[in-house]
Structure formats: structure tokens, C-alpha cells
Motif scaffolding. Structure first.
Motif, PDB file in Angstrom:
ATOM      1  N   TRP A 122      27.619  -1.479  45.646  1.00 23.92           N
ATOM      2  CA  TRP A 122      28.737  -1.138  46.522  1.00 23.92           C
ATOM      3  C   TRP A 122      28.883  -1.522  47.791  1.00 23.92           C
ATOM      4  O   TRP A 122      29.872  -1.540  48.298  1.00 23.92           O
ATOM      5  N   VAL A 181      31.607   4.697  50.869  1.00 20.52           N
ATOM      6  CA  VAL A 181      30.972   5.087  49.713  1.00 20.52           C
ATOM      7  C   VAL A 181      29.420   5.847  50.235  1.00 20.52           C
ATOM      8  O   VAL A 181      28.917   6.345  49.403  1.00 20.52           O
ATOM      9  N   TYR A 238      35.141   5.476  43.790  1.00 17.83           N
ATOM     10  CA  TYR A 238      34.971   4.440  44.882  1.00 17.83           C
ATOM     11  C   TYR A 238      36.517   3.723  45.128  1.00 17.83           C
ATOM     12  O   TYR A 238      36.969   3.448  46.337  1.00 17.83           O
TER      13      TYR A 238
END
Lengths: 454, 454
Positions: A421, A408, A398
Motif C-alpha cells: 500500500w 493507511v 483503504y
């Protein structure tokens, strides 16, 4: 009184069902649900009653479609697992407006078939189409193989029917192609992964059936060549370019062995591309062959028969199954600007190999949309032991994604496995707005709690 | 200290401008703005400073683009009129991702030209394209002539850059075609008519240039025939059908006289339809002629030259100008399911003629999207006196629209003139959610207050 008895007061016996492994185990056998009860309502009224009851009693509700998600969005350890499979009717096909109204529990393949029987195309197509359901496709904004030409599920939904957390019904199942009356709430529900309400039906766009196809397998030395091929194919064939799939040598060889089918070309990278024409076009194959030759892509094989086309697609579709022999994978469903894909793939592989000795990377996906499936396997690690390294591997992947302005989560959603995330791709102001919307619609946080939002 | 002096503390002299009639009078000369000050910032930083200052001091801000709106969404009687015209740069054209990043103040025609110079098409096209701006097109989710093939502005926006009411910047100007990371906030801003923040730039989709066109003018006896022609044309030519415009006899004759151009056919209703092909296709005209003949639409004229095509389009585009001689019109920008258009047109005309003796109806529009411009003129009523009858006429028209599941705002937005109709097409739960979103982002209601929401 038990929960079962409370629901039995207003639901029919057939709407309260047994919890089977097929409903409780997630697709990747990574999570197991343990809800207090599994409900399978057979009418809007039942869904409304369930939601009203759960709203009043602060009982958590997790909606479930075909249970094919990859991010754990329908996993639950309490409350109601609300399975929509009985909402399986095609309600209407409207040829004047080129639209189709289907219920949330309709299996994607059945929606495709119903459109085909009416002489139209419903273009969403993905690996799990034989079991995934329209409601889940909408909740996750599914993508798949035909996004290049027809868009993601978001682009295919015209109208929605939704039961809100408090049991209220919002119904806009009209086929209006133009409608600008206030903030667009439809798009909030699309991609919300069951956290804002229960989608019970949708009006979807239909298209003309493609009448001719041309399919080619092209061997190329590097991703730069793939991007050049994509750009030139789009500039020339425009919307006729329907699929443009990238496959690494490693992924192709795995699938070839698994499928017992020879690879059409032997090269570092492979492209499977398909043109479709909605008018009869005998010469499409010839035009594609000529184009590839003129542009210098001479390591190309054109499918000369339906059988050859099926073989090419089997090589693409079997990648997922063929990689299982490598063990449990840490998967990434990513998208990046197309101009950055080559750079990303090189840098990320280098970083991973440096940090995780012997790591194997299966890289393939919908290059035409800038979207890749980027799966990694650690050597000598058995089954779910691999998840111990998930955070570390994700960190490396990532970091590289974010460095090139990518995302992502391209087409599988956030669920539970990518929650941490979200704040890397959304600003604090955006996450605050999302939470405010959630709070307004679902003040007691009963609607698929713990998913999507951090 | 005067407002002028307060802004002069942090803006350059050129960013505080004179209030000219062109900025203050709305397109239809129905409303006149009287803001306290007109600002024309030349950088994101200036927009952020303006918004921070106005947020702290509870000063109302009305954003303005090309001032071509028809619903009064940029009319204001206090605070700041924030004109975005200096945001006129094409920031980037990206051929790999088929996208273009432009600032909000770019005139639509300039965006079209920039795409054309790069060998691509930006397909949004509408009457005011020579003066309307991209920011306004996004704020109103503009439609126009090519929606059938390419969608409305909503479908063309991939990424947005927005300054929130509190001055915070949200920037997602990436060209990602797949991205599913939480609730889709982009679509909240598209169509929000300047009530949630200032759009400063956008990443837009580009398409291949059409290389061949075929244009036909078809005379038909009734709308049922038009719908049959539409359905069969779409089933046959699919995405090649780019425009499908309906024109009543009355509208056609007005425009013919005004334009000093003969009508190609003499019939109760007229269709102007255009096919485009992104591959060279010499035979497109021939295919269309053959198709129309085979389907029994024999009262058809095909444009045989560029000049003939321009004449046909002039007849369509001059309707708006030609109707001015009838006086001030009560306009309706509506959409209905295509299967209901014939019924609506008949019933509504009957109702109007019954209630308003001698009323004249100019009916035309984008039948391919189910969207109509439905303009009414009362006899012997001078200029804006007509607005005295607006509520009554709207009542009749919208009652008929709602009876067939249509919308009161297809592509011009709500602004101030349709606010009282919003609760007829949206449920209380939806309006409450809209207000909650507005309240979260704009707690002091400084952002284009009084527009869109009741």
C-alpha cells in the motif's frame, strides 16, 4: 565453521541465546520467525562487531525490541535476530534540559517510571507499555493515548545513537533543543522500522508532571457531534486536552461485558476525554462539567474519584481484549483529517456491509489525532482463515481512506503487511528517494530486508 | 537566444522581474548577488516549468524568500534567483485539525494575523517577522522567542508541497497528525536551506490563543542563578513558560541607551521571562510574583500593564539594533546543553579577551532553549574589515562550543558562512549520506549549489 562458532569468536557466551517462542512468535501469532541465530548483545562494541561481521559476510540482520509490533516488522526467516533487551539502562536524567537518555531496550513503562521518580513526565503511553521497548517505539514512531498534548515518539526524540549497517557508530545524545546543521537525519531513522541501522540509545524530552486531572465520559449521537466537542474543547482548554478517544456503541458494549463494568452512558458513540493541568487546579473537574453543560453535551459523566477514572480507562483499554471473542480481525491503523472522519465511517461501513455480508466493525481510537483503530470481523470464520479475505477488505477500507486524503499507517508502521500500500500514499519520486537512502546506507540489503519498502 | 527570451517563452512578463538592491543585497550587507536573471513565478506550474528548464539546461537556481537570512544561503553569482514572494496566499484554515495551509511567500506576520483572525495562534515569532517568509522559515528551521513552549519551525510543519529539482511536484498538504509510511522525507526538506527543492506551500499547526500573560524582568548575579530560575520555573509552571531570555549587563545597557528606556533591574545578568495561559487566569501575575519571591529572586519587576510589557520586550528586541554602534560584529548563533552555558560563557570570554585585546561581547538569547546569540566586536576596526578576523574568532568560540557538546548553528542555518564547520558537528558518515541524498535529488547540482554542504 558454523555461524554460532563464528559469532562466538568475538561475542561472550551470554550474547548468543536460545531461540524461545516469545522471541519467534509475533504478537498476533500470525508469523513465526526462523532466524539462523539469535543474538542479544550487551554493549555498543558488540553491536558494532556484529554489524561489521554481517556487513562483510552479507548476513541479514533483523533488530527486535519488545516484539509487540502488529505489522510483522521483526519477522525473519534467515540470518541474525538481534534482540536489544540487554540495552536496558537509563543512562542519564538531565533536569536543566528536561531530557533523559535511555538505551533502546528499556521497557517503555520503566522509562515512564524513571522520569516519574525524577519528578518529570515521559508522556508516551500505549497499550503494550509494559513490554514494548523504547527502540521499537522509535523505529515505529509510536503514538498512543497522549499524542494530542505531547506528540508522537518522533516529537519526543531529541538525540539518537545508531549503529549503521557497516558497523559505524553515529552518536548525538546531546539535549540540544535547537540545532540546524544540515539535513535532519535523525528523522530518517525514526519510523524506519529497523531498515537503516540499529538504534541503541536515545535522548528523550521530559515534561512537568500533571498535578490535576479531569476525566469525562460523554455520550453522543453521531461523529459530527464528536468533532464539534473536540473542536470546542481544544479551543477552550487548549493543551490541557490530553486524550480524546472515540468508541462506537458496539466496541463499548463488548468491552463493558468483558470488563464486567457498566457503561457510563448509553448512546450510539462515546467519547472518553481527559484534561490535565501541570499546576494544581482543584476546579478542573468543575470547569469541565460546566463547559460540557454549556455546550449542550448533557449526556456526560465525570469521574468523581480515582476509581471511577480507572473504570473509564479500563473500558477503553479492554476493547482490544474484548473483541477477541469475535475471532481473528483484519485490523486497520488509519488516520484521516478530522473533518472527514464522520463521512469515512459512514461510507466505509456501508461499503463493507455490502461486500461482506454480516461483517462486524469494531471502531475506536484517538479521534483527537484523527487516528482510528478500525477492526473488522467476518462471521463464522475461524481464526487465521480470515486472512484469506484480508486483501479484499483492505481494498475497501483503504479506498475510502485514500478518498479522504488519509493514511493507511498511523502509528503501527508498514512492516510486511502494508508494503503493497506504500505506493498509494507516497509518490514514485518519494519511494525512489527512500530506496536511494536505503541503498547508500545498506548497499547489500542486510538490514531488515523485505520490510517497509516495496 | 538570451536567457531572458528563453524564459519568456513559457513565463508571463510579470514573472521575469528587475534585479533590485533589496533582492540582491543580503541582510547584513555582507554579500551582493549577481544572478543572470531574477524570476518571480506566480503559480506552481510556472515553478515546475522553470525547474524542468533549468534541470535540462543545467542552470543554477537559488530560491529566495524575504531575504532576511544571516548566513548567506540565498546569495548567488549566476543562474536564476527564484523569488517566491508571489506565493502569498493563505490557502486554508482548518479549525477541526487546528491547521493552516499557507504558501511559501506569505510573510510570517501575515500568517500570524490570519491565525489570530480565526481565533488561533501561530506561535513562530522572531525579529524579522515583518519581512521574513514562511518558505525561508522552513528552509532554515527558524526558532525565535516561543520555542520553549511551541518548538521550532520543524515542530510546526505538518505537511509540505515541494517542487523537486527536476520539476516534479510532491504534495502532502494534509493535516494528519499521525502518519508513519516510510522514511520521513518532510524533515529532510525542513532545514535544507533550498538545496533539495523549492518549498511552495506548507500545512502548519495552530494553537489556542493565550488569554492571559505574565511578564517579569529578573536581575541575577550569574548564569548559574539563571539556570536555577529556568529549571524551577519549568518544573512549576511547565508549558506556561513561553519565553526565557538571557541578557548580559553590557547588552542590556546598550539597548537601554538606544531605546531611551530605563532598565528594570541593575545587575550582572538579566532574565526576561513570560508565562502564557490559554485559559483566563487573572492570578497569573500574582502566582509568578509569589513564586519569584519564594524562590529568592527578589530583584524582580513584573509588568503591571501592557505598556510595561512592551517596554520590557523593546529592551530585548532592540539589542540587535543598539549594538550596531560598536561596528561590524562577528556573530555566533549557538546552542549548548543548558547545564553548560555558565561554564561556556566564562571560558569563552576569557579565551577571547586573551587572544583579542579589547574585544567586546554582546551575549543574549533564548536561554530556555540553550540557544545564545554571541556577538563579538573588535575595537577600532571599521566596518567589514572585521571579517578578516572572523576565522580566528570563530575558532576560539566554536572550540569552546564543541568542548561542551554544543552546536555552531542553532536557528540561522549554515548557508555559506558556516560550511567549513559542518564536519565538526557531523560525522563523515552523516555528511556522506547528506551528499548522497543531494546527489539523488539534484544530480546536476543546480539547486542552490555551494550552500550548506562542504
Amino acid at each position: 565453521m558454523h555461524l554460532h562458532d563464528r559469532f562466538a569468536e568475538f561475542l561472550s557466551a551470554s550474547e548468543i541465546i536460545e531461540a524461545t517462542p516469545a522471541l519467534l512468535n509475533d504478537q498476533r501469532r500470525r508469523f513465526v520467525s526462523s532466524p539462523d541465530i539469535v543474538l542479544q548483545p550487551n554493549s555498543i562494541e558488540s553491536v558494532q562487531k556484529i554489524m561489521r561481521f554481517c556487513f562483510e559476510n552479507r548476513i541479514r540482520v533483523t533488530p527486535q525490541g519488545g516484539n509487540t509490533g502488529l505489522c510483522g516488522a521483526t519477522v525473519t526467516t534467515e540470518g541474525v535476530l538481534l534482540n536489544l533487551s540487554k540495552f536496558n539502562r537509563i543512562r542519564d536524567i538531565n533536569l536543566a534540559d528536561n531530557s533523559m537518555t535511555v538505551e533502546a531496550g528499556v521497557i517503555l513503562q520503566n522509562a515512564q517510571k524513571a522520569a516519574a521518580e525524577a519528578g518529570r513526565l515521559f508522556p508516551l503511553s500505549l497499550a503494550s507499555e509494559g513490554s514494548c521497548q523504547i527502540g521499537g517505539n522509535i523505529a515505529c514512531n509510536a503514538g498512543g493515548l497522549n499524542v494530542l498534548r505531547y506528540g508522537t515518539m518522533r516529537d519526543l526524540v531529541i538525540g539518537l545513537e545508531i549503529v549503521l549497517p557497516n558497523g559505524e557508530l553515529i552518536s548525538h545524545l546531546h539535549p540540544l533543543h535547537k540545532n540546524t546543521t544540515g539535513y535532519d537525519l535523525r528523522h530518517l531513522f525514526i519510523g524506519s522500522e529497523g531498515t537503516l541501522g540499529i538504534i541503541t540509545a536515545a535522548t528523550l524530552k521530559l515534561f512537568a508532571n500533571p498535578l490535576d486531572k479531569a476525566t469525562a465520559w460523554v455520550g453522543i449521537p453521531d461523529i459530527e457531534s464528536a468533532v464539534r466537542l473536540l473542536t470546542e474543547t481544544q479551543a477552550h482548554f487548549a493543551e490541557r486536552l490530553c486524550s480524546f478517544e472515540l468508541i462506537s456503541r458496539f466496541a463499548a458494549e463488548l468491552s463493558s461485558e468483558f470488563s464486567n463494568l457498566p457503561l457510563p452512558t448509553h448512546s450510539e458513540w462515546h467519547i472518553l476525554l481527559e484534561l490535565t493541568d501541570s499546576l494544581p487546579n482543584d476546579s478542573l473537574n468543575g470547569q469541565l462539567a460546566e463547559f460540557l453543560y454549556e455546550k449542550g453535551f448533557t449526556d456526560s459523566v465525570l469521574a468523581q474519584s480515582k476509581q471511577e477514572r480507572i473504570h473509564m480507562w479500563a473500558l477503553r483499554e479492554n476493547i482490544s481484549a474484548s473483541q477477541r471473542k469475535l475471532g481473528t480481525s483484519i485490523k486497520h491503523d488509519i488516520a484521516i483529517p478530522i473533518g472527514c472522519v464522520a463521512d469515512f465511517v459512514r461510507r466505509c461501513a456501508k461499503d463493507l456491509e455490502q461486500n461482506f455480508k454480516g461483517i462486524q466493525i469494531v471502531c475506536f481510537g484517538h479521534l483527537g489525532d484523527g487516528s482510528l483503530h478500525y477492526n473488522t470481523f467476518l462471521p463464522d470464520i475461524l481464526s487465521n482463515e480470515a486472512y484469506r479475505y484480508e486483501d479484499d477488505i483492505n481494498g475497501t477500507v483503504y479506498r475510502n481512506i485514500l478518498a479522504c486524503n488519509g493514511t493507511v499507517a498511523a502509528e503501527h508502521g508498514i512492516g510486511i503487511i502494508k508494503k503493497q500500500w506504500l505506493d498509494k500514499v507516497r509518490t514514485p519520486a518519494e519511494i525512489a528517494l527512500m530506496k536511494s537512502i536505503k541503498q547508500h546506507l545498506d548497499p547489500y540489503n542486510i538490514m531488515n530486508p523485505g520490510k517497509l519498502l516495496p
